[in-house]
Design a protein around this motif. Structure first.
Motif, PDB file in Angstrom:
ATOM      1  N   ALA A  82       0.823  -1.212   0.000  1.00 44.71           N
ATOM      2  CA  ALA A  82       0.000   0.000   0.000  1.00 44.71           C
ATOM      3  C   ALA A  82       0.855   1.260   0.000  1.00 44.71           C
ATOM      4  O   ALA A  82       0.673   2.156  -0.839  1.00 44.71           O
ATOM      5  N   LEU A  83       1.782   1.365   0.934  1.00 47.00           N
ATOM      6  CA  LEU A  83       2.641   2.543   1.010  1.00 47.00           C
ATOM      7  C   LEU A  83       3.529   2.628  -0.228  1.00 47.00           C
ATOM      8  O   LEU A  83       3.706   3.713  -0.802  1.00 47.00           O
ATOM      9  N   TRP A  84       4.080   1.516  -0.637  1.00 44.16           N
ATOM     10  CA  TRP A  84       4.961   1.477  -1.806  1.00 44.16           C
ATOM     11  C   TRP A  84       4.254   2.078  -3.026  1.00 44.16           C
ATOM     12  O   TRP A  84       4.773   2.972  -3.680  1.00 44.16           O
ATOM     13  N   ASP A  85       3.065   1.609  -3.318  1.00 38.88           N
ATOM     14  CA  ASP A  85       2.329   2.098  -4.491  1.00 38.88           C
ATOM     15  C   ASP A  85       2.006   3.581  -4.375  1.00 38.88           C
ATOM     16  O   ASP A  85       2.223   4.355  -5.310  1.00 38.88           O
ATOM     17  N   GLU A  86       1.478   3.975  -3.231  1.00 43.24           N
ATOM     18  CA  GLU A  86       0.966   5.343  -3.115  1.00 43.24           C
ATOM     19  C   GLU A  86       2.072   6.380  -3.149  1.00 43.24           C
ATOM     20  O   GLU A  86       1.885   7.474  -3.688  1.00 43.24           O
TER      21      GLU A  86
END
Length: 696
Positions: free
Chosen positions: A117-121
């Motif tokens: 989640a953090l990686w993508d955003e």
């Protein structure tokens, strides 16, 4: 705060196949504007609009369970309560892996925060920053151009800071991508920190002082860049980077002190700790514009800040004060300002790290009393507005309550000692500084009550017969009574950085350089504010539920509000030998050789020795007292490589499985599986393994 919002697709997630994207892909589909083409962002007007839109990227951090899962769980401060939504992030068990934890893989429900989640955003925001930086020369107006560059360099630096702090080895993409890209080079951690620091230096250069271009309280300024540059430099000088930081450590610490000093000189601390969080009274109220706040995710009643990634943080810190306790005498609703989702349960350390008598932060932050807002259903003489849920935060050496039986209404219909006597409440009467009674009726029966210690043992987790305790004192930093319904989005900004932390960052830099005198001066600025001021009522409590007084729902639910929030705490009940007083207290009478008793006890349990390590761990304790629940504890413990020792010592749910590898998150498998070699071939198993962090 209001601002325009245009969403550009992210580099990595957008260039991968649709099957590789997580919920961030849904976010893109839901919010991508069709009003402007990508050509618009090649024009000066479009580039500034894109710079303004960067503020929208940071709101993502507070929309769902990842807000606390990736920042607070698995540390010394918070553990999971009876709700297990994000449990793997706290327990570090075999469900915590490069794969997203779904119900099929053992998650309690589908809301468990995804590894990717953090990686993508973060890469969505980085892509927008790259577009601005690459096109900035098209902006003829130098002031506008510099403002756009300042914002773009800052957010790119911040996003890479988050990626590097969490994952260690991200992909560094600093130019706009064209077409579909599936072949990337993984940076080393050293290269990643060099990029973070370079970007934040650029932002610090381009920001024009404390110019609040897009609204005071939300606009990033030179002090914002200074704060995060100091944090990045300190991170590179800390233990997790010891493999490569020997040649830069001293210079990094000195530069961090220099830029932190700018921020400290440019901004001011709020006079009272309560001003920061407890005195939130309305949407966009004055305390969201305090000079101390350096960065905040902006939310308000505007529709653009609501919806899929609206502010949900009010859900995560409350105990199960509703139907689970007091026979349902305290019913939840927007009027209380929080939900009882019981996600973040304070550990014994979190309560014990405070001086319970002299540190006002404990009593201005933790909610210890809920009122009876529903019609009582038994004959105990409890009336509407009487205490219904009471949490006594006593200390280990207190034996006042050794003989009493505590518990919930359904298990303990009486609250008495072994002789059958009801206790006399010794806390301040409602909003009164000169009384020693919790209520006007000494010995009043209370449906639910608990203490931290009996017979010198920590008994708080044994309340009720649930698998994991769901009765605790929650913090009020996200409480919001302005919501338009019980489960609607919150309207208050979420503070992401403030000047008090800048002081503690500078103090740690001084300590690491051996300048303990200046380190103490910075720490004491923070501790002096934390003291009780002369004339303060120590038994008074307030929080953001006050915003309900201006809520459209107020008149129809006025009685529920007035009976729920009693504006009192259990200060005197928790300190039974403390006389009622309005005198000032003192938290600055300590030395490095003789730390406060609560700190000496913690350091002894950790086995900490040596002046510098004692100083660093004392500062870690002070960060807990000042910054509890402010979305950065995991990162701080990973940086100092104290995560394992502190989790083992103070987080029973994490202790069994936490290991050194957990100072890094796993690289998302969704990303690795979608990679290709430059010739278009799939990565081999060995190549995929090389992308992954050790131990996963």
């Amino acid at each position: 705060m209001k601002y325009n919002k245009y969403i550009m697709s992210g580099l990595l997630a957008a260039t991968m196949t649709a099957g590789m994207t997580s919920c961030s892909g849904d976010f893109l589909d839901e919010n991508l504007t069709t009003k402007y083409s990508t050509q618009y962002f090649e024009e000066p007007e479009g580039l500034e609009a894109l710079a303004v839109s960067l503020y929208g990227n940071i709101r993502w951090h507070f929309g769902y369970e990842w807000a606390y899962g990736i920042t607070l769980y698995g540390t010394d401060e918070f553990t999971n309560a009876n709700d297990l939504t994000s449990e793997p992030w706290n327990t570090y068990d075999n469900r915590f892996s490069p794969l997203n934890c779904t119900p099929a893989l053992g998650a309690a429900n589908k809301n468990c925060p995804a590894i990717d989640a953090l990686w993508d955003e973060m890469y969505y925001g980085i892509a927008s920053c790259n577009t601005i930086i690459a096109g900035a020369d098209k902006i003829a107006d130098e002031e506008v151009r510099n403002r756009c560059l300042a914002h773009a360099y800052f957010l790119r630096g911040y996003n890479y800071y988050r990626l590097t702090a969490q994952y260690g080895r991200p992909v560094l993409q600093t130019e706009p991508a064209t077409g579909v890209v599936r072949s990337f080079t993984q940076a080393t951690e050293q290269e990643a920190w060099e990029q973070v620091i370079s970007d934040l230096r650029q932002a610090y250069k381009y920001f024009k002082g404390e110019e609040f271009t897009y609204g005071k309280g939300i606009t990033w300024t030179k002090a914002t860049a200074a704060h995060f540059l100091a944090k990045a430099l300190l991170f590179r000088a800390s233990e997790r980077c010891d493999a490569f930081n020997s040649s830069t450590k001293e210079a990094d610490l000195k530069e961090a002190i220099e830029v932190a000093t700018y921020a400290i000189g440019a901004r001011q601390l709020a006079p009272n700790y309560s001003d920061l969080y407890a005195e939130w009274t309305d949407v966009d109220c004055a305390n969201e514009e305090l000079s101390e706040i350096l960065m905040a995710a902006g939310f308000n009643a505007d529709a653009s800040t609501q919806g899929r990634f609206g502010n949900r943080t009010y859900n995560y810190f409350g105990p199960q004060f509703g139907a689970g306790f007091g026979g349902g005498w305290t019913k939840r609703g927007a009027w209380i300002g929080e939900m009882d989702f019981q996600r973040c349960r304070p550990t014994e350390y979190t309560y014990a790290v405070y001086d319970h008598v002299n540190d006002a932060r404990l009593w201005k932050t933790f909610k210890t009393v809920y009122g009876t807002n529903a019609v009582p259903d038994d004959s105990k003489g409890v009336a509407l507005g009487d205490p219904a849920v009471v949490m006594i935060l006593n200390t280990k050496d207190d034996h006042t309550y050794d003989g009493y039986t505590f518990g919930a209404y359904v298990q303990n219909p009486t609250f008495k000692d072994d002789a059958g006597r009801l206790p006399e409440w010794k806390a301040g009467q409602r909003q009164t500084a000169t009384s020693g009674n919790l209520t006007s009726t000494p010995g009043q029966w209370v449906p639910s009550a608990s203490v931290l210690y009996q017979n010198g043992q920590y008994v708080a987790p044994t309340f009720k017969s649930t698998a994991v305790c769901n009765f605790f004192a929650g913090i009020n930093k996200c409480t919001d009574g302005s919501r338009e319904g019980e489960k609607k989005d919150a309207h208050r900004d979420v503070v992401m950085a403030r000047l008090a932390e800048t002081y503690l960052v500078r103090a740690e830099c001084y300590a690491r350089l051996g300048d303990y005198s200046n380190a103490k001066k910075d720490i004491d600025v923070i501790r002096a504010r934390a003291q009780w001021k002369n004339g303060e009522n120590r038994s008074y409590y307030t929080d953001g539920s006050k915003a309900f007084e201006k809520n459209a729902l107020y008149e129809a639910n006025k009685a529920m509000y007035e009976n729920s929030n009693l504006w009192m705490n259990t200060y005197y009940l928790s300190n039974p030998n403390q006389p009622v007083t309005t005198a000032a207290s003192n938290l600055t009478n300590w030395t490095w050789e003789n730390l406060p008793a609560e700190d000496e006890a913690i350091l002894a349990k950790l086995g900490v020795s040596g002046q510098q390590q004692r100083a660093i761990n004392f500062i870690l304790n002070e960060r807990s007292r000042e910054l509890i629940g402010e979305w950065q504890r995991w990162e701080t413990l990973a940086r100092t490589k104290t995560l394992v020792a502190r989790a083992k010592a103070f987080n029973p749910e994490a202790a069994a499985a936490v290991q050194d590898r957990h100072c890094y998150r796993p690289i998302p498998q969704t990303f690795i599986d979608g990679l290709k070699n430059e010739d278009g071939s799939d990565l081999s198993d060995e190549q995929k393994k090389a992308w992954q962090n050790p131990g996963y």
